[in-house]
Design a protein around this motif. Structure first.
Motif, PDB file in Angstrom:
ATOM      1  N   LEU A  89       0.818  -1.218   0.000  1.00 32.44           N
ATOM      2  CA  LEU A  89       0.000   0.000   0.000  1.00 32.44           C
ATOM      3  C   LEU A  89       0.851   1.267   0.000  1.00 32.44           C
ATOM      4  CD1 LEU A  89      -2.860  -1.027   2.449  1.00 32.44           C
ATOM      5  CD2 LEU A  89      -2.959  -0.844  -0.046  1.00 32.44           C
ATOM      6  N   THR A  90       1.958   1.263   0.723  1.00 31.44           N
ATOM      7  CA  THR A  90       2.831   2.440   0.746  1.00 31.44           C
ATOM      8  C   THR A  90       3.497   2.642  -0.604  1.00 31.44           C
ATOM      9  OG1 THR A  90       3.216   2.134   3.101  1.00 31.44           O
ATOM     10  CG2 THR A  90       4.779   3.523   1.932  1.00 31.44           C
ATOM     11  N   THR A  91       3.882   1.558  -1.255  1.00 28.92           N
ATOM     12  CA  THR A  91       4.478   1.678  -2.589  1.00 28.92           C
ATOM     13  C   THR A  91       3.468   2.248  -3.579  1.00 28.92           C
ATOM     14  OG1 THR A  91       5.898  -0.210  -2.093  1.00 28.92           O
ATOM     15  CG2 THR A  91       5.679   0.403  -4.401  1.00 28.92           C
ATOM     16  N   ILE A  92       2.243   1.778  -3.512  1.00 33.41           N
ATOM     17  CA  ILE A  92       1.199   2.304  -4.403  1.00 33.41           C
ATOM     18  C   ILE A  92       0.947   3.771  -4.108  1.00 33.41           C
ATOM     19  CG2 ILE A  92      -1.273   2.162  -4.939  1.00 33.41           C
ATOM     20  CD1 ILE A  92      -1.009  -0.893  -4.555  1.00 33.41           C
ATOM     21  N   LEU A  93       0.821   4.129  -2.840  1.00 37.18           N
ATOM     22  CA  LEU A  93       0.592   5.526  -2.464  1.00 37.18           C
ATOM     23  C   LEU A  93       1.746   6.420  -2.892  1.00 37.18           C
ATOM     24  CD1 LEU A  93      -1.230   7.583  -0.995  1.00 37.18           C
ATOM     25  CD2 LEU A  93       0.045   7.035   1.086  1.00 37.18           C
ATOM     26  N   PHE A  94       2.963   5.939  -2.743  1.00 35.23           N
ATOM     27  CA  PHE A  94       4.139   6.715  -3.153  1.00 35.23           C
ATOM     28  C   PHE A  94       4.088   7.031  -4.640  1.00 35.23           C
ATOM     29  CE2 PHE A  94       8.496   6.808  -4.823  1.00 35.23           C
ATOM     30  CZ  PHE A  94       8.994   7.887  -4.121  1.00 35.23           C
ATOM     31  N   PHE A  95       3.802   6.021  -5.459  1.00 40.12           N
ATOM     32  CA  PHE A  95       3.762   6.256  -6.896  1.00 40.12           C
ATOM     33  C   PHE A  95       2.542   7.071  -7.308  1.00 40.12           C
ATOM     34  CE2 PHE A  95       6.809   2.690  -7.070  1.00 40.12           C
ATOM     35  CZ  PHE A  95       7.820   3.360  -7.748  1.00 40.12           C
ATOM     36  N   MET A  96       1.444   6.955  -6.586  1.00 42.48           N
ATOM     37  CA  MET A  96       0.286   7.797  -6.885  1.00 42.48           C
ATOM     38  C   MET A  96       0.607   9.267  -6.638  1.00 42.48           C
ATOM     39  SD  MET A  96      -2.957   5.614  -5.486  1.00 42.48           S
ATOM     40  CE  MET A  96      -4.138   6.856  -5.949  1.00 42.48           C
ATOM     41  N   ILE A  97       1.288   9.557  -5.547  1.00 37.39           N
ATOM     42  CA  ILE A  97       1.656  10.944  -5.258  1.00 37.39           C
ATOM     43  C   ILE A  97       2.755  11.398  -6.205  1.00 37.39           C
ATOM     44  CG2 ILE A  97       2.635  12.478  -3.512  1.00 37.39           C
ATOM     45  CD1 ILE A  97       1.213  10.745  -1.407  1.00 37.39           C
ATOM     46  N   LEU A  98       3.707  10.525  -6.513  1.00 43.02           N
ATOM     47  CA  LEU A  98       4.804  10.884  -7.399  1.00 43.02           C
ATOM     48  C   LEU A  98       4.313  11.250  -8.790  1.00 43.02           C
ATOM     49  CD1 LEU A  98       7.896  11.071  -7.849  1.00 43.02           C
ATOM     50  CD2 LEU A  98       7.808   8.667  -8.528  1.00 43.02           C
ATOM     51  N   PHE A  99       3.338  10.510  -9.308  1.00 44.76           N
ATOM     52  CA  PHE A  99       2.824  10.772 -10.643  1.00 44.76           C
ATOM     53  C   PHE A  99       1.570  11.649 -10.628  1.00 44.76           C
ATOM     54  CE2 PHE A  99       5.435   7.015 -11.516  1.00 44.76           C
ATOM     55  CZ  PHE A  99       6.207   7.539 -12.534  1.00 44.76           C
ATOM     56  N   ARG A 100       1.351  12.359  -9.523  1.00 46.39           N
ATOM     57  CA  ARG A 100       0.300  13.382  -9.401  1.00 46.39           C
ATOM     58  C   ARG A 100      -1.098  12.834  -9.648  1.00 46.39           C
ATOM     59  NH1 ARG A 100       3.414  17.799 -13.063  1.00 46.39           N
ATOM     60  NH2 ARG A 100       5.242  17.996 -11.757  1.00 46.39           N
ATOM     61  N   THR A 101      -1.359  11.632  -9.237  1.00 45.81           N
ATOM     62  CA  THR A 101      -2.688  11.051  -9.406  1.00 45.81           C
ATOM     63  C   THR A 101      -3.709  11.796  -8.565  1.00 45.81           C
ATOM     64  OG1 THR A 101      -1.639   8.914  -9.764  1.00 45.81           O
ATOM     65  CG2 THR A 101      -3.985   8.896  -9.312  1.00 45.81           C
ATOM     66  N   GLN A 102      -3.282  12.349  -7.435  1.00 42.85           N
ATOM     67  CA  GLN A 102      -4.211  13.059  -6.570  1.00 42.85           C
ATOM     68  C   GLN A 102      -4.772  14.301  -7.254  1.00 42.85           C
ATOM     69  OE1 GLN A 102      -0.942  13.072  -6.089  1.00 42.85           O
ATOM     70  NE2 GLN A 102      -0.259  15.050  -5.419  1.00 42.85           N
ATOM     71  N   GLN A 103      -4.074  14.845  -8.244  1.00 42.71           N
ATOM     72  CA  GLN A 103      -4.604  15.989  -8.978  1.00 42.71           C
ATOM     73  C   GLN A 103      -5.703  15.578  -9.947  1.00 42.71           C
ATOM     74  OE1 GLN A 103      -1.155  17.770 -10.728  1.00 42.71           O
ATOM     75  NE2 GLN A 103      -0.475  18.672  -8.797  1.00 42.71           N
ATOM     76  N   LYS A 104      -5.690  14.315 -10.353  1.00 49.13           N
ATOM     77  CA  LYS A 104      -6.729  13.815 -11.252  1.00 49.13           C
ATOM     78  C   LYS A 104      -7.960  13.321 -10.494  1.00 49.13           C
ATOM     79  CE  LYS A 104      -3.396  12.409 -14.762  1.00 49.13           C
ATOM     80  NZ  LYS A 104      -2.140  12.694 -14.112  1.00 49.13           N
TER      81      LYS A 104
END
Length: 187
Positions: A89-104
């Motif tokens: 889960l932390t790896t997924i969250l890290f890459f989600m934040i890294l690739f700006r998924t939270q902006q989408k």
């Protein structure tokens, strides 16, 4: 025939794509596209460094436990479950934040979501660390004593990293650690 233009181009590819087929900069272009999608300021931030530490140290912990006979004590099953699940889960969250998924995904309150995740992960890792540390016996399974003791040590480090991440996530959620322009609390 009046509707048909006098000059018609039948070229179906751009000149740049032809040069990339002949040993051009296709990998360089791919790397440029990936780096423009990444949030490079996040990589240099304290929460990102803590998340990378959580991923690395969590991997070390569950690798140490997996290399020992962890099925002999039920407590190690809990430790493995927490370590592997939170690592994924932390790896997924890290890459989600890294690739700006939270902006989408703007419907999700990301600062609150990350804070709740980090807080829950801290509590879960604390219980897993305590179960791991309490189950380390120097006279039972002496061959794997070092593995379990090292796993307990890395579990303590990961628990501290998750606690620090929860603190910084709380500051981000509260708005004290961020930009003054993003603070929505009326003064």
């Amino acid at each position: 025939m009046a509707d048909f233009p006098s000059k018609v181009t039948t070229e179906t590819s751009s000149p740049n794509s032809q040069s990339s087929q002949h040993g051009g900069n296709s990998l360089r272009g791919l790397a440029a596209n990936v780096t423009t999608m990444m949030d490079m300021t996040f990589i240099r931030s304290i929460p990102a460094i803590l998340m990378m530490a959580e991923i690395f140290l969590g991997l070390l912990q569950w690798a140490l436990i997996a290399s020992a006979p962890y099925t002999m004590l039920p407590a190690y099953g809990w430790v493995m479950f927490v370590a592997v699940t939170l690592w994924i889960l932390t790896t997924i969250l890290f890459f989600m934040i890294l690739f700006r998924t939270q902006q989408k995904l703007t419907a999700i309150p990301w600062p609150l979501t990350v804070m709740v995740y980090q807080g829950a992960a801290t509590v879960l890792y604390l219980t897993a660390f305590l179960a791991n540390a309490a189950s380390v016996h120097p006279f039972i399974h002496t061959y794997f004593y070092g593995h379990m003791a090292a796993a307990a040590f890395f579990g303590a480090l990961v628990t501290l990293a998750y606690g620090a991440s929860a603190f910084f996530s709380y500051l981000d959620w509260k708005g004290d650690g961020g930009n003054a322009a993003t603070n929505t609390v009326p003064t």
